[in-house]
Enzyme design. Structure first.
Site, mmCIF file in Angstrom:
data_model
loop_
_atom_site.group_PDB
_atom_site.id
_atom_site.type_symbol
_atom_site.label_atom_id
_atom_site.label_comp_id
_atom_site.label_asym_id
_atom_site.label_seq_id
_atom_site.Cartn_x
_atom_site.Cartn_y
_atom_site.Cartn_z
ATOM 1 N N PRO A 9 75.697 13.184 -21.224
ATOM 2 C CG PRO A 9 74.072 14.886 -21.220
ATOM 3 C CD PRO A 9 74.560 13.706 -22.012
ATOM 4 C CG LEU A 11 74.965 16.932 -12.899
ATOM 5 C CD1 LEU A 11 73.834 17.198 -11.929
ATOM 6 C CD2 LEU A 11 76.035 18.001 -12.798
ATOM 7 C CD GLN A 61 72.692 18.261 -20.606
ATOM 8 O OE1 GLN A 61 73.035 17.961 -19.470
ATOM 9 N NE2 GLN A 61 71.755 17.599 -21.261
ATOM 10 C CB CYS A 91 67.818 16.963 -15.467
ATOM 11 S SG CYS A 91 68.216 16.713 -13.733
ATOM 12 C CE LYS A 130 70.576 12.816 -22.302
ATOM 13 N NZ LYS A 130 70.119 12.892 -20.898
ATOM 14 C CG HIS A 162 66.424 9.198 -21.245
ATOM 15 N ND1 HIS A 162 66.729 9.578 -19.962
ATOM 16 C CD2 HIS A 162 66.285 7.852 -21.192
ATOM 17 C CE1 HIS A 162 66.782 8.505 -19.176
ATOM 18 N NE2 HIS A 162 66.504 7.452 -19.897
ATOM 19 C CG ASN A 202 70.226 8.456 -23.305
ATOM 20 O OD1 ASN A 202 69.597 9.003 -22.391
ATOM 21 N ND2 ASN A 202 71.334 7.782 -23.084
ATOM 22 N N GLY A 204 69.413 2.845 -21.527
ATOM 23 C CA GLY A 204 69.476 1.392 -21.395
ATOM 24 C C GLY A 204 70.320 0.678 -22.425
ATOM 25 N N GLY A 224 75.093 6.202 -21.730
ATOM 26 C CA GLY A 224 75.482 6.848 -20.479
ATOM 27 C C GLY A 224 76.193 5.907 -19.535
HETATM 28 C C1 FMN Z 1 75.310 9.948 -12.579
HETATM 29 C C2 FMN Z 1 74.401 10.458 -13.683
HETATM 30 C C3 FMN Z 1 74.330 11.824 -13.930
HETATM 31 C C4 FMN Z 1 73.521 12.318 -14.965
HETATM 32 N N1 FMN Z 1 73.552 13.657 -15.249
HETATM 33 C C5 FMN Z 1 72.901 14.131 -16.356
HETATM 34 C C6 FMN Z 1 73.072 15.462 -16.805
HETATM 35 O O1 FMN Z 1 73.852 16.253 -16.243
HETATM 36 N N2 FMN Z 1 72.377 15.855 -17.902
HETATM 37 C C7 FMN Z 1 71.529 15.014 -18.579
HETATM 38 O O2 FMN Z 1 70.925 15.398 -19.579
HETATM 39 N N3 FMN Z 1 71.364 13.740 -18.174
HETATM 40 C C8 FMN Z 1 72.054 13.279 -17.102
HETATM 41 N N4 FMN Z 1 71.964 11.955 -16.762
HETATM 42 C C9 FMN Z 1 71.149 11.042 -17.605
HETATM 43 C C10 FMN Z 1 71.997 10.444 -18.723
HETATM 44 O O3 FMN Z 1 72.468 11.457 -19.597
HETATM 45 C C11 FMN Z 1 71.174 9.428 -19.541
HETATM 46 O O4 FMN Z 1 70.087 10.107 -20.122
HETATM 47 C C12 FMN Z 1 70.644 8.299 -18.675
HETATM 48 O O5 FMN Z 1 71.636 7.798 -17.792
HETATM 49 C C13 FMN Z 1 70.108 7.150 -19.551
HETATM 50 O O6 FMN Z 1 71.128 6.623 -20.365
HETATM 51 P P1 FMN Z 1 71.884 5.245 -19.987
HETATM 52 O O7 FMN Z 1 70.826 4.216 -19.714
HETATM 53 O O8 FMN Z 1 72.734 4.939 -21.165
HETATM 54 O O9 FMN Z 1 72.684 5.526 -18.746
HETATM 55 C C14 FMN Z 1 72.746 11.438 -15.733
HETATM 56 C C15 FMN Z 1 72.826 10.049 -15.482
HETATM 57 C C16 FMN Z 1 73.652 9.568 -14.481
HETATM 58 C C17 FMN Z 1 73.755 8.078 -14.250
#
Ligand code: FMN
Length: 324
Positions: A9, A11, A61, A91, A130, A162, A202, A204, A224
């Site tokens: 997810p 935003l 979510q 978050c 999450k 995460h 989750n 990286g 993500g």
């Molecule tokens: C632009 C952006 C918005 C995000 N919004 C949410 C969100 O709405 N809910 C959530 O649980 N995590 C949110 N995250 C965190 C991601 O879900 C994820 O946990 C985080 O980016 C780590 O994963 P990655 O390294 O694969 O990006 C957001 C991350 C980014 C980059």
């Protein structure tokens, strides 16, 4: 629904347009909406639950910590056809902390359990969580175990972890995705200690090789930023992670399939760049990647632009990129 690979997810990023696009690349990836707060759903004026049928399997979510409100929203989600409801316990933004939800809920496992229970009582779709591996100084394995244990006692079977903690003060949400150390072993240990739970990791993850390495220890991986910025990385998800050998669309075919979608969006009064901003990374790593990105960025927001902007961007690419 197999949660071997999911798109996190995010935003402002994983809106319905991005999700439609991602689904063209992988048939199996589980897609998550952006976090939607219970307040927005209950008091807001817009339709925060809208999506395209093609997006399934699709999880909503939710952000919130009032069990009754969450139950109400989970029920609506089920009625609208979502395949899963997920609670955000990860978050760290100030806004979310003021609302007493997101990552700060890790300090209140009993409340999270009440929230999950309230949702489970009214829906039959899975209710999932999450979370992070800790918050602030509360970052021991014991803290995470207690959290998972308490929440799992409700019957919640699915957790996405995460694998870094969040600092609730002093770091921006972006820094909280980069600075705290990633400790994948914590998620692996949770899976070993709670083998009956479905655990995804989750944080990286940037390649299918990394996904496969995690899947040796866990049930699923959630990706993500890489799935957003380099979406065609998902083209091998179906074959390598789900054993589905059906052909996948090429990058150019994906772009072409976005054209009728964009036409419908514009016919309904939408603006081209609301869709095209999500497809800028499609050709990443290919010759022409910058040209594609630049053409769309410079043209899609202009007044009166129609769906042809995608065809024109495609036509501007070198042959090698269009064939890939
Ligand atoms: C632009 C952006 C918005 C995000 N919004 C949410 C969100 O709405 N809910 C959530 O649980 N995590 C949110 N995250 C965190 C991601 O879900 C994820 O946990 C985080 O980016 C780590 O994963 P990655 O390294 O694969 O990006 C957001 C991350 C980014 C980059």
């Amino acid at each position: 629904m197999k949660r071997t690979f999911s798109v996190a997810p995010m935003l402002d990023w994983t809106d319905r347009h991005y999700r439609y696009f991602a689904r063209l690349i992988s048939r199996h990836a589980l897609l998550y909406t952006e976090m939607v707060t219970t307040g927005a759903i209950i008091h807001g004026k817009g339709d925060y639950l809208g999506y395209n049928e093609e997006e399934h399997p699709l999880a909503l979510q939710l952000g919130g910590s009032n069990p009754a409100d969450l139950a109400h929203c989970a029920k609506l989600a089920e009625q609208r056809g979502y395949d899963e409801v997920n609670l955000n316990v990860g978050c760290p933004s100030d806004r979310v902390q003021n609302g007493r939800f997101g990552a700060c809920l890790m300090a209140e496992p009993a409340l999270v359990a009440d929230c999950i229970k309230a949702m489970q009582d009214v829906v039959s779709i899975p209710v999932t969580v999450k979370t992070r591996i800790g918050i602030d100084e509360q970052d021991s394995y014991g803290f995470l175990t207690d959290f998972v244990d308490t929440v799992a006692a409700t019957g919640c079977e699915v957790f996405t972890i995460h694998a870094r903690k969040a600092w609730l003060q002093g770091l921006s949400p972006k820094e909280n995705r980069e600075i705290p150390e990633l400790i994948y072993e914590r998620a692996y240990q949770i899976k070993r200690d709670f083998p009956q739970l479905n655990i995804s990791v989750n944080g990286g993850i940037t390649s299918l090789e990394q996904c496969e390495a995690h899947l040796a220890h866990l049930d699923g991986v959630m990706v993500g930023r890489e799935a957003y910025q380099n979406p065609y990385m998902m083209a091998e998800v179906d074959r390598r992670l789900y054993g589905d050998d059906r052909p996948v669309l090429s990058r150019a075919e994906v772009a072409q399939q976005m054209i009728p979608y964009l036409e419908r969006h514009i016919a309904n009064g939408g603006r081209a760049n609301h869709v095209t901003r999500h497809i800028l990374g499609l050709f990443n790593g290919m010759p022409g990647a910058r040209q594609w990105r630049r053409y769309l960025a410079q043209n899609a927001h202009l007044p009166g632009v129609g769906a042809e902007v995608v065809a024109d961007a495609l036509a501007s690419l070198p042959d090698a990129a269009r064939a890939a």
